[in-house]
Design a protein around this motif. Structure first.
Motif, PDB file in Angstrom:
ATOM      1  N   THR A 213      39.796 -24.145  24.447  1.00  0.00           N
ATOM      2  CA  THR A 213      40.506 -24.791  25.563  1.00  0.00           C
ATOM      3  C   THR A 213      41.146 -26.123  25.173  1.00  0.00           C
ATOM      4  OG1 THR A 213      38.479 -25.848  26.382  1.00  0.00           O
ATOM      5  CG2 THR A 213      39.059 -23.682  27.285  1.00  0.00           C
ATOM      6  N   LEU A 214      42.182 -26.009  24.368  1.00  0.00           N
ATOM      7  CA  LEU A 214      42.962 -27.172  23.953  1.00  0.00           C
ATOM      8  C   LEU A 214      44.305 -27.103  24.680  1.00  0.00           C
ATOM      9  CD1 LEU A 214      42.819 -29.591  21.981  1.00  0.00           C
ATOM     10  CD2 LEU A 214      43.981 -28.142  20.297  1.00  0.00           C
ATOM     11  N   ALA A 215      44.500 -27.996  25.649  1.00  0.00           N
ATOM     12  CA  ALA A 215      45.705 -27.948  26.486  1.00  0.00           C
ATOM     13  C   ALA A 215      46.930 -28.414  25.712  1.00  0.00           C
ATOM     14  CB  ALA A 215      45.509 -28.816  27.726  1.00  0.00           C
ATOM     15  N   ALA A 216      48.101 -27.964  26.153  1.00  0.00           N
ATOM     16  CA  ALA A 216      49.358 -28.414  25.561  1.00  0.00           C
ATOM     17  C   ALA A 216      49.472 -29.927  25.701  1.00  0.00           C
ATOM     18  CB  ALA A 216      50.537 -27.725  26.241  1.00  0.00           C
ATOM     19  N   VAL A 217      50.146 -30.535  24.739  1.00  0.00           N
ATOM     20  CA  VAL A 217      50.276 -31.988  24.698  1.00  0.00           C
ATOM     21  C   VAL A 217      51.586 -32.391  25.354  1.00  0.00           C
ATOM     22  CG1 VAL A 217      50.415 -34.004  23.189  1.00  0.00           C
ATOM     23  CG2 VAL A 217      48.966 -32.066  22.560  1.00  0.00           C
ATOM     24  N   GLU A 218      51.522 -33.358  26.253  1.00  0.00           N
ATOM     25  CA  GLU A 218      52.757 -33.842  26.857  1.00  0.00           C
ATOM     26  C   GLU A 218      53.587 -34.568  25.800  1.00  0.00           C
ATOM     27  OE1 GLU A 218      54.436 -36.577  30.566  1.00  0.00           O
ATOM     28  OE2 GLU A 218      52.336 -36.640  29.996  1.00  0.00           O
ATOM     29  N   VAL A 219      54.861 -34.209  25.729  1.00  0.00           N
ATOM     30  CA  VAL A 219      55.749 -34.825  24.752  1.00  0.00           C
ATOM     31  C   VAL A 219      56.053 -36.257  25.199  1.00  0.00           C
ATOM     32  CG1 VAL A 219      57.997 -34.694  23.624  1.00  0.00           C
ATOM     33  CG2 VAL A 219      56.764 -32.594  24.188  1.00  0.00           C
ATOM     34  N   GLU A 220      55.731 -37.212  24.339  1.00  0.00           N
ATOM     35  CA  GLU A 220      55.982 -38.616  24.627  1.00  0.00           C
ATOM     36  C   GLU A 220      56.888 -39.197  23.554  1.00  0.00           C
ATOM     37  OE1 GLU A 220      52.065 -40.152  27.069  1.00  0.00           O
ATOM     38  OE2 GLU A 220      52.005 -40.268  24.878  1.00  0.00           O
ATOM     39  N   PRO A 221      57.860 -40.014  23.946  1.00  0.00           N
ATOM     40  CA  PRO A 221      58.755 -40.601  22.944  1.00  0.00           C
ATOM     41  C   PRO A 221      58.017 -41.560  22.029  1.00  0.00           C
ATOM     42  CG  PRO A 221      59.093 -41.620  25.101  1.00  0.00           C
ATOM     43  CD  PRO A 221      58.166 -40.463  25.314  1.00  0.00           C
ATOM     44  N   MET A 222      58.434 -41.564  20.775  1.00  0.00           N
ATOM     45  CA  MET A 222      57.879 -42.483  19.774  1.00  0.00           C
ATOM     46  C   MET A 222      56.362 -42.353  19.662  1.00  0.00           C
ATOM     47  SD  MET A 222      60.466 -45.509  20.744  1.00  0.00           S
ATOM     48  CE  MET A 222      60.730 -44.661  22.281  1.00  0.00           C
ATOM     49  N   ALA A 223      55.896 -41.117  19.703  1.00  0.00           N
ATOM     50  CA  ALA A 223      54.458 -40.850  19.571  1.00  0.00           C
ATOM     51  C   ALA A 223      54.106 -40.634  18.102  1.00  0.00           C
ATOM     52  CB  ALA A 223      54.086 -39.606  20.386  1.00  0.00           C
ATOM     53  N   PRO A 224      52.843 -40.776  17.725  1.00  0.00           N
ATOM     54  CA  PRO A 224      52.425 -40.432  16.362  1.00  0.00           C
ATOM     55  C   PRO A 224      52.703 -38.960  16.085  1.00  0.00           C
ATOM     56  CG  PRO A 224      50.702 -41.644  17.527  1.00  0.00           C
ATOM     57  CD  PRO A 224      51.730 -41.280  18.549  1.00  0.00           C
ATOM     58  N   SER A 225      52.704 -38.583  14.831  1.00  0.00           N
ATOM     59  CA  SER A 225      52.924 -37.186  14.479  1.00  0.00           C
ATOM     60  C   SER A 225      51.858 -36.312  15.120  1.00  0.00           C
ATOM     61  CB  SER A 225      52.898 -37.008  12.962  1.00  0.00           C
ATOM     62  OG  SER A 225      51.605 -37.288  12.460  1.00  0.00           O
ATOM     63  N   LEU A 226      52.214 -35.065  15.364  1.00  0.00           N
ATOM     64  CA  LEU A 226      51.282 -34.149  16.009  1.00  0.00           C
ATOM     65  C   LEU A 226      49.996 -34.008  15.204  1.00  0.00           C
ATOM     66  CD1 LEU A 226      51.053 -32.214  18.459  1.00  0.00           C
ATOM     67  CD2 LEU A 226      51.817 -30.389  16.928  1.00  0.00           C
ATOM     68  N   ALA A 227      50.110 -34.022  13.882  1.00  0.00           N
ATOM     69  CA  ALA A 227      48.926 -33.867  13.032  1.00  0.00           C
ATOM     70  C   ALA A 227      47.923 -34.993  13.232  1.00  0.00           C
ATOM     71  CB  ALA A 227      49.341 -33.799  11.566  1.00  0.00           C
ATOM     72  N   GLU A 228      48.395 -36.155  13.671  1.00  0.00           N
ATOM     73  CA  GLU A 228      47.485 -37.273  13.932  1.00  0.00           C
ATOM     74  C   GLU A 228      46.699 -37.089  15.218  1.00  0.00           C
ATOM     75  OE1 GLU A 228      48.781 -41.350  13.428  1.00  0.00           O
ATOM     76  OE2 GLU A 228      50.635 -40.631  12.525  1.00  0.00           O
ATOM     77  N   ARG A 229      47.184 -36.214  16.111  1.00  0.00           N
ATOM     78  CA  ARG A 229      46.621 -36.140  17.460  1.00  0.00           C
ATOM     79  C   ARG A 229      45.827 -34.879  17.740  1.00  0.00           C
ATOM     80  NH1 ARG A 229      51.616 -36.276  20.964  1.00  0.00           N
ATOM     81  NH2 ARG A 229      52.762 -35.741  19.092  1.00  0.00           N
ATOM     82  N   VAL A 230      46.030 -33.827  16.961  1.00  0.00           N
ATOM     83  CA  VAL A 230      45.396 -32.550  17.280  1.00  0.00           C
ATOM     84  C   VAL A 230      44.324 -32.220  16.249  1.00  0.00           C
ATOM     85  CG1 VAL A 230      47.476 -31.711  18.405  1.00  0.00           C
ATOM     86  CG2 VAL A 230      47.114 -31.222  15.982  1.00  0.00           C
ATOM     87  N   PRO A 231      43.361 -31.358  16.602  1.00  0.00           N
ATOM     88  CA  PRO A 231      42.319 -30.972  15.650  1.00  0.00           C
ATOM     89  C   PRO A 231      42.910 -30.322  14.399  1.00  0.00           C
ATOM     90  CG  PRO A 231      41.707 -30.352  17.879  1.00  0.00           C
ATOM     91  CD  PRO A 231      43.125 -30.796  17.951  1.00  0.00           C
ATOM     92  N   THR A 232      42.476 -30.794  13.257  1.00  0.00           N
ATOM     93  CA  THR A 232      43.006 -30.300  11.981  1.00  0.00           C
ATOM     94  C   THR A 232      41.897 -30.333  10.935  1.00  0.00           C
ATOM     95  OG1 THR A 232      45.167 -31.277  12.537  1.00  0.00           O
ATOM     96  CG2 THR A 232      44.836 -30.576  10.261  1.00  0.00           C
TER      97      THR A 232
END
Length: 646
Positions: A213-232
């Motif tokens: 249950t990992l919800a979609a991420v709201e797209v925010e301007p000037m956000a860190p890369s996706l790899a920094e924010r999601v489980p990896t």
């Protein structure tokens, strides 16, 4: 009898699984649909290492496609090469109710070669795609297996590879022999790693990661890369073997040592080339002078062609062959340049890099082959020179945003050494614009524009200069110049090659609508060419840090000299404006003397990382800049101004 019993048990298990799997869209929790274009219902990735030369990668994925933005996820692409083999691909497609509509047919699996201009590659890829597409939403299931004899690269597990992609369940397992312990790094995980003895690898270890249950991420301007924010989870080999070459990646020194051994002895040059190099540098007394001469010789003599044949994806072709054919890939041209410099007694080292203007830096805490490009480092006391050997027009020493501001691995006879490439400052990334405008009473104008770009800001213009015809350059300028309607009567580009390169752009243009007439007044926008807009508006509280990336280090200065039409003068004066924030500074003013109006503007921004709550301040700063850039000066006829009441 035993085989029959096993077959019946296997069919029974498949039947039970089919009954338990419910791919109806109605079974997806509501929070998994919010902000999502697709939903990963099931994701099972297994990587089984049986020896330093053998591994099997198995994947099963079930994805529900909610709209046309996610159609690419209904298409499976599986690459393979000389060292790997796709042993199985299966698939099925389901309608919104979860009913299986069809299974993937063999005719819907195609096999392609990587073939394009300037590209030689024996890698291939299989593409599985259903010929019949269902109404949205629909669900696809894919299963495939790839066996590999190249263990330089272990897989990365990142189930949420798209911000608008939610994940219901994902599981990643790695089986390795006990004498080959897994090297890994985790990021953003909430469930701990599970370890247990392997049931598939003799005397092995099974590593298991799972998330739900990992919800979609709201797209925010000037956000860190996706790899920094999601489980990896990143994984890497400890020891491996490929085509009789063995290596270990326990340290960056080991990584460099492997690459050095792989390419050792491939820098011999024909005697005729050696003599030619010695003649070329005979009149040069300094190291930079010799490097520049040899680099320009390389740029004239050889061109770039990507060569990824067999182990040639990592092993260069010989320098003698480049001398004969006059082409090579990044490894070959870098090795060739290194050999040419060696003739002049100048040491140089290959620099392995993860290149690309949007590519993240490598993970320095997990040594391994994280690179996709090679260029050359020439030590020269404190003034290190960098050579991009695949470019036929890049100047000596300039790395730009393709290889700049990141870690690279220097390959030396003693092994690898991590260093960082240059970072460019606002003083080096400049846009300096001088505009002279002659305005007429009806708002029309002719203008002469000269813009001087340096550093990162010159890169698009250098690319246009070298890759486009004159007519294409003209069309590009018309498209990218920030004016609603104008005629471009003349233009030109002049390039200056230096460690901080520059391009001077000149334009002569005419427009019928620079200013807007209204009765006895002219409404004159002061900043027609460099105006910036506000930052995107957020609809909910900010969640992620604000990241102003590398390209935010810049300074723009504009000087616009207006010759006003006879009989017109400003109705009022404008006070100088100064804005200051931790993100940058902005200054603008307008001065009038006789029929001359001089508008000056300076915007200086710098990169940085700030907490989420700083976005409000950043948006306010951008809003004020955008408002100031839209400032208009009202011009009125002098006789009207004289007749006005005092």
């Amino acid at each position: 009898m035993k085989q029959l019993v096993f077959l019946l048990a296997w069919l029974s298990a498949l039947s039970l699984q089919a009954q338990s799997d419910n791919w109806a869209v109605s079974a997806i929790p509501a929070n998994m649909l919010r902000n999502a274009d697709a939903v990963l219902r099931m994701d099972e990735l297994s990587y089984v290492v049986t020896s330093p030369t053998e591994a099997v990668h198995r994947v099963r994925q079930v994805i529900t496609i909610l709209n046309e933005k996610a159609d690419s996820k209904a298409r499976l692409v599986v690459p393979y090469d000389k060292f790997s083999k796709v042993t199985d691909i299966e698939g099925a497609i389901f309608d919104a109710t979860g009913k299986q509509v069809k299974r993937l047919k063999r005719a819907e699996i195609n096999d392609y070669a990587y073939s394009q201009d300037n590209y030689a590659d024996d890698s291939r890829y299989k593409v599985a795609e259903f010929s019949r597409q269902l109404a949205y939403p629909y669900t696809v299931e894919f299963r495939y297996e790839v066996s590999s004899r190249n263990l330089m690269f272990y897989p990365t597990w990142q189930p949420q590879d798209d911000e608008r992609f939610s994940v219901i369940r994902s599981r990643f397992t790695v089986d390795v022999p006990a004498h080959m312990p897994l090297r890994y790094k985790e990021a953003n995980l909430t469930r701990p790693l599970a370890k247990q003895p392997s049931s598939e690898v003799k005397a092995g270890q099974l590593y298991t990661w799972q998330l739900d249950t990992l919800a979609a991420v709201e797209v925010e301007p000037m956000a860190p890369s996706l790899a920094e924010r999601v489980p990896t989870v990143y994984t890497a080999p400890g020891q491996f073997e490929v085509q009789d070459y063995t290596g270990t990646f326990a340290s960056w020194k080991d990584v460099g040592a492997f690459y050095y051994a792989l390419n050792k002895g491939r820098d011999a040059l024909p005697e005729a080339v050696r003599q030619q190099v010695q003649t070329l540098v005979a009149g040069q007394k300094t190291v930079p002078g010799k490097v520049k001469t040899i680099y320009e010789y390389l740029q004239k003599q050889a061109r770039y062609i990507s060569i990824q044949l067999g182990i040639g994806g990592w092993q260069t072709i010989e320098a003698s062959r480049v001398a004969q054919t006059h082409y090579g890939d990044c490894k070959a041209l870098t090795n060739y340049a290194k050999a040419l410099l060696g003739v002049a007694g100048i040491p140089a080292y290959e620099a392995l890099v993860k290149a690309g203007d949007t590519a993240p830096d490598i993970r320095t805490d997990l040594p391994g082959f994280q690179f996709n490009h090679v260029f050359l480092c020439v030590p020269n006391n404190r003034d290190t020179l960098w050579l991009e050997c695949t470019s036929q027009h890049s100047p000596v020493g300039y790395v730009g945003d393709f290889t700049g501001n990141r870690h690279v691995l220097l390959v030396t006879p003693d092994g690898g050494k991590l260093v960082t490439t240059p970072t460019y400052t606002p003083d080096q990334n400049r846009q300096q614009r001088l505009v002279t405008v002659t305005l007429t009473p009806d708002g029309a104008a002719t203008a002469r524009v000269r813009t001087y770009y340096t550093g990162l800001q010159q890169e698009p213009y250098a690319e246009v200069l070298h890759s486009m015809t004159h007519d294409q350059q003209r069309d590009w300028l018309i498209k990218t110049t920030n004016m609603p309607s104008f005629e471009l009567t003349d233009f030109g580009f002049v390039e200056t090659k230096a460690v901080i390169p520059a391009v001077a752009e000149t334009m002569t243009l005419a427009t019928r609508r620079w200013a807007s007439p209204s009765g006895t007044r002219l409404f004159l926008p002061l900043n027609m060419l460099s105006a910036v807009g506000p930052a995107p508006v957020l609809t909910r509280p900010r969640q992620t840090p604000v990241v102003l990336k590398y390209t935010y280090d810049f300074e723009d200065t504009d000087t616009v000299r207006y010759t006003l039409p006879d009989g017109y003068a400003p109705e009022y004066t404008l006070a100088p404006m100064t804005l200051e924030a931790k993100f940058g500074t902005y200054q603008a003013r307008a001065d009038v003397q006789g029929n001359q109006l001089v508008y000056t503007r300076r915007l200086r921004m710098h990169r940085g990382r700030y907490p989420a709550e700083a976005y409000t301040e950043y948006a306010e700063f951008r809003k004020k800049i955008a408002k100031a850039d839209k400032t208009q000066l009202v011009l009125i006829k002098k006789e009207i101004a004289t007749a006005a009441p005092k």
